[in-house]
Design a protein around this motif. Sequence first.
Motif, mmCIF file in Angstrom:
data_model
loop_
_atom_site.group_PDB
_atom_site.id
_atom_site.type_symbol
_atom_site.label_atom_id
_atom_site.label_comp_id
_atom_site.label_asym_id
_atom_site.label_seq_id
_atom_site.Cartn_x
_atom_site.Cartn_y
_atom_site.Cartn_z
ATOM 1 N N LYS A 250 0.784 -1.216 -0.044
ATOM 2 C CA LYS A 250 -0.229 -0.047 -0.022
ATOM 3 C C LYS A 250 1.019 1.330 0.024
ATOM 4 O O LYS A 250 0.479 2.013 -0.778
ATOM 5 C CB LYS A 250 -0.919 -0.225 1.383
ATOM 6 C CG LYS A 250 -1.920 1.211 1.204
ATOM 7 C CD LYS A 250 -2.790 1.284 2.377
ATOM 8 C CE LYS A 250 -3.682 2.610 2.366
ATOM 9 N NZ LYS A 250 -2.805 3.760 2.031
ATOM 10 N N THR A 251 1.914 1.236 0.781
ATOM 11 C CA THR A 251 2.789 2.337 0.910
ATOM 12 C C THR A 251 3.359 2.702 -0.390
ATOM 13 O O THR A 251 3.590 3.861 -0.909
ATOM 14 C CB THR A 251 3.975 2.247 2.019
ATOM 15 O OG1 THR A 251 3.184 1.687 3.351
ATOM 16 C CG2 THR A 251 4.820 3.480 2.178
ATOM 17 N N ALA A 252 3.712 1.505 -0.863
ATOM 18 C CA ALA A 252 4.781 1.641 -2.427
ATOM 19 C C ALA A 252 3.903 2.301 -3.464
ATOM 20 O O ALA A 252 4.305 3.229 -4.125
ATOM 21 C CB ALA A 252 5.274 0.103 -2.616
ATOM 22 N N ILE A 253 2.622 1.752 -3.437
ATOM 23 C CA ILE A 253 1.524 2.381 -4.539
ATOM 24 C C ILE A 253 1.139 4.068 -4.192
ATOM 25 O O ILE A 253 1.211 4.740 -4.898
ATOM 26 C CB ILE A 253 0.308 1.443 -4.528
ATOM 27 C CG1 ILE A 253 0.519 0.134 -5.010
ATOM 28 C CG2 ILE A 253 -0.928 2.040 -5.437
ATOM 29 C CD1 ILE A 253 1.233 0.109 -6.334
ATOM 30 N N ASP A 254 0.972 4.224 -2.969
ATOM 31 C CA ASP A 254 0.846 5.543 -2.471
ATOM 32 C C ASP A 254 1.983 6.273 -2.734
ATOM 33 O O ASP A 254 1.909 7.622 -3.009
ATOM 34 C CB ASP A 254 0.560 5.658 -0.780
ATOM 35 C CG ASP A 254 -0.742 5.130 -0.236
ATOM 36 O OD1 ASP A 254 -0.853 4.759 0.912
ATOM 37 O OD2 ASP A 254 -1.327 4.702 -1.330
ATOM 38 N N LEU A 255 3.113 5.799 -2.712
ATOM 39 C CA LEU A 255 4.474 6.545 -3.129
ATOM 40 C C LEU A 255 4.469 6.900 -4.581
ATOM 41 O O LEU A 255 5.679 7.598 -4.978
ATOM 42 C CB LEU A 255 5.655 5.909 -2.423
ATOM 43 C CG LEU A 255 5.897 6.088 -1.082
ATOM 44 C CD1 LEU A 255 7.208 4.994 -0.435
ATOM 45 C CD2 LEU A 255 6.267 7.574 -0.651
ATOM 46 N N GLY A 256 3.835 6.069 -5.583
ATOM 47 C CA GLY A 256 3.753 6.422 -6.624
ATOM 48 C C GLY A 256 4.482 5.080 -7.728
ATOM 49 O O GLY A 256 4.482 5.280 -8.825
ATOM 50 N N PHE A 257 4.840 4.068 -7.062
ATOM 51 C CA PHE A 257 5.373 2.847 -7.695
ATOM 52 C C PHE A 257 3.875 2.600 -8.674
ATOM 53 O O PHE A 257 2.962 2.303 -8.259
ATOM 54 C CB PHE A 257 5.578 1.724 -6.818
ATOM 55 C CG PHE A 257 7.077 2.032 -6.344
ATOM 56 C CD1 PHE A 257 7.055 2.442 -4.918
ATOM 57 C CD2 PHE A 257 8.198 1.641 -7.044
ATOM 58 C CE1 PHE A 257 8.268 2.694 -4.362
ATOM 59 C CE2 PHE A 257 9.416 1.881 -6.525
ATOM 60 C CZ PHE A 257 9.640 2.269 -5.080
ATOM 61 N N LYS A 258 4.423 2.138 -9.892
ATOM 62 C CA LYS A 258 3.381 1.784 -10.880
ATOM 63 C C LYS A 258 2.745 0.232 -10.443
ATOM 64 O O LYS A 258 1.745 -0.152 -10.642
ATOM 65 C CB LYS A 258 3.677 1.697 -12.194
ATOM 66 C CG LYS A 258 3.917 3.219 -13.088
ATOM 67 C CD LYS A 258 4.170 2.943 -14.431
ATOM 68 C CE LYS A 258 4.439 4.151 -15.029
ATOM 69 N NZ LYS A 258 6.047 4.443 -15.345
ATOM 70 N N HIS A 259 3.880 -0.429 -9.714
ATOM 71 C CA HIS A 259 3.545 -1.905 -9.475
ATOM 72 C C HIS A 259 4.373 -2.242 -8.460
ATOM 73 O O HIS A 259 5.643 -1.936 -8.357
ATOM 74 C CB HIS A 259 3.696 -2.652 -10.633
ATOM 75 C CG HIS A 259 3.305 -4.226 -10.558
ATOM 76 N ND1 HIS A 259 4.198 -5.002 -10.126
ATOM 77 C CD2 HIS A 259 2.195 -4.768 -10.509
ATOM 78 C CE1 HIS A 259 3.497 -6.258 -9.912
ATOM 79 N NE2 HIS A 259 2.287 -6.241 -9.935
ATOM 80 N N CYS A 260 3.741 -3.022 -7.443
ATOM 81 C CA CYS A 260 4.476 -3.527 -6.360
ATOM 82 C C CYS A 260 3.962 -4.958 -6.265
ATOM 83 O O CYS A 260 2.789 -5.163 -5.638
ATOM 84 C CB CYS A 260 4.194 -2.547 -5.041
ATOM 85 S SG CYS A 260 5.172 -3.323 -3.792
ATOM 86 N N ALA A 261 4.823 -5.839 -5.881
ATOM 87 C CA ALA A 261 4.591 -7.328 -5.399
ATOM 88 C C ALA A 261 5.041 -7.410 -4.313
ATOM 89 O O ALA A 261 6.309 -7.470 -4.004
ATOM 90 C CB ALA A 261 4.682 -8.345 -6.424
#
Length: 277
Positions: A250-261
């Motif tokens: 969730k944090t990664a997506i909030d920070l703007g990563f297009k994809h995080c597994a």
Amino acid sequence: MLMVLIRKKKINLSHLSELKKILRETQLNTVCEDALCPNIGECFHRGTAAFLIAGKLCTRKCRFCSIKKGVPLSLDPQEPQRIAETVKKLGLKYAVITSVTRDDLPDGAAGHFVKTMECIVNMAPETKVEVLVPDFMGRKESIDAVIAAKPFVFNHNLETVPRLYPVVRPEADYLRSLGVIETAKKNGLTAKSGLMAGLGENESEVIQVMNDLRNAGCDMLTIGQYLAPSRKHYKVREYVKEEIFDRYKKTAIDLGFKHCASAPYVRSSYMADISHL
Ligand code: SF4
């Protein structure tokens, strides 16, 4: 000893042995096998594999890695073509090319990556290629050569937080690795990186690394549970709870990563073929 079960779907093993047979016949290596990846069954079943080029011996001694260390043999000039033929034979839509670190070579095997990509483009132009590269000791001409070959995804793992580099990957350099990712992004490529959890890092350190990666322009991130390949390797410090992996995602997506597994069994190339969709 704390036993943690990483649940994996049951798979039919016939594909696994079929793919292994092809790899043996073509004398090709995969990081899937050499790094004892827990997803090998699932990925081979789906017909995906991460090819390991430039030999099976690495010039570095990362404490978490099961790949053998030693004085590597000279590069096999036929390997790029054999990989391209195998990619075509398997009908791979997405191929991951990675390597051991060859600090013994003037270009760190960058030329071998480029030749492998060129062979794949010639034999299987529809196949998307992700390269998972070493840091090439930060050599600009090596990094630029791989970037110029225009891989679909340019992946370079940070592996862990900077505080743990001296004990976990002593020959690596955190800022040098960030620089590799930044250079790829500045040249218009999709940049990806990966971390292991459970080596003794804390959440704020992981989030700081995410921020550093975003500042370097990184688009995609993988986070998985570290599993020690043997008792001689770096000990697992923590089996990270699933809710923490979910929080990282969730944090990664909030920070703007297009994809995080982000999940215990995630690895750099896991589901790489669909993660960019
Ligand atoms: S550089 Fe890569 S292949 Fe070599 S020991 Fe470290 S993680 Fe393993």
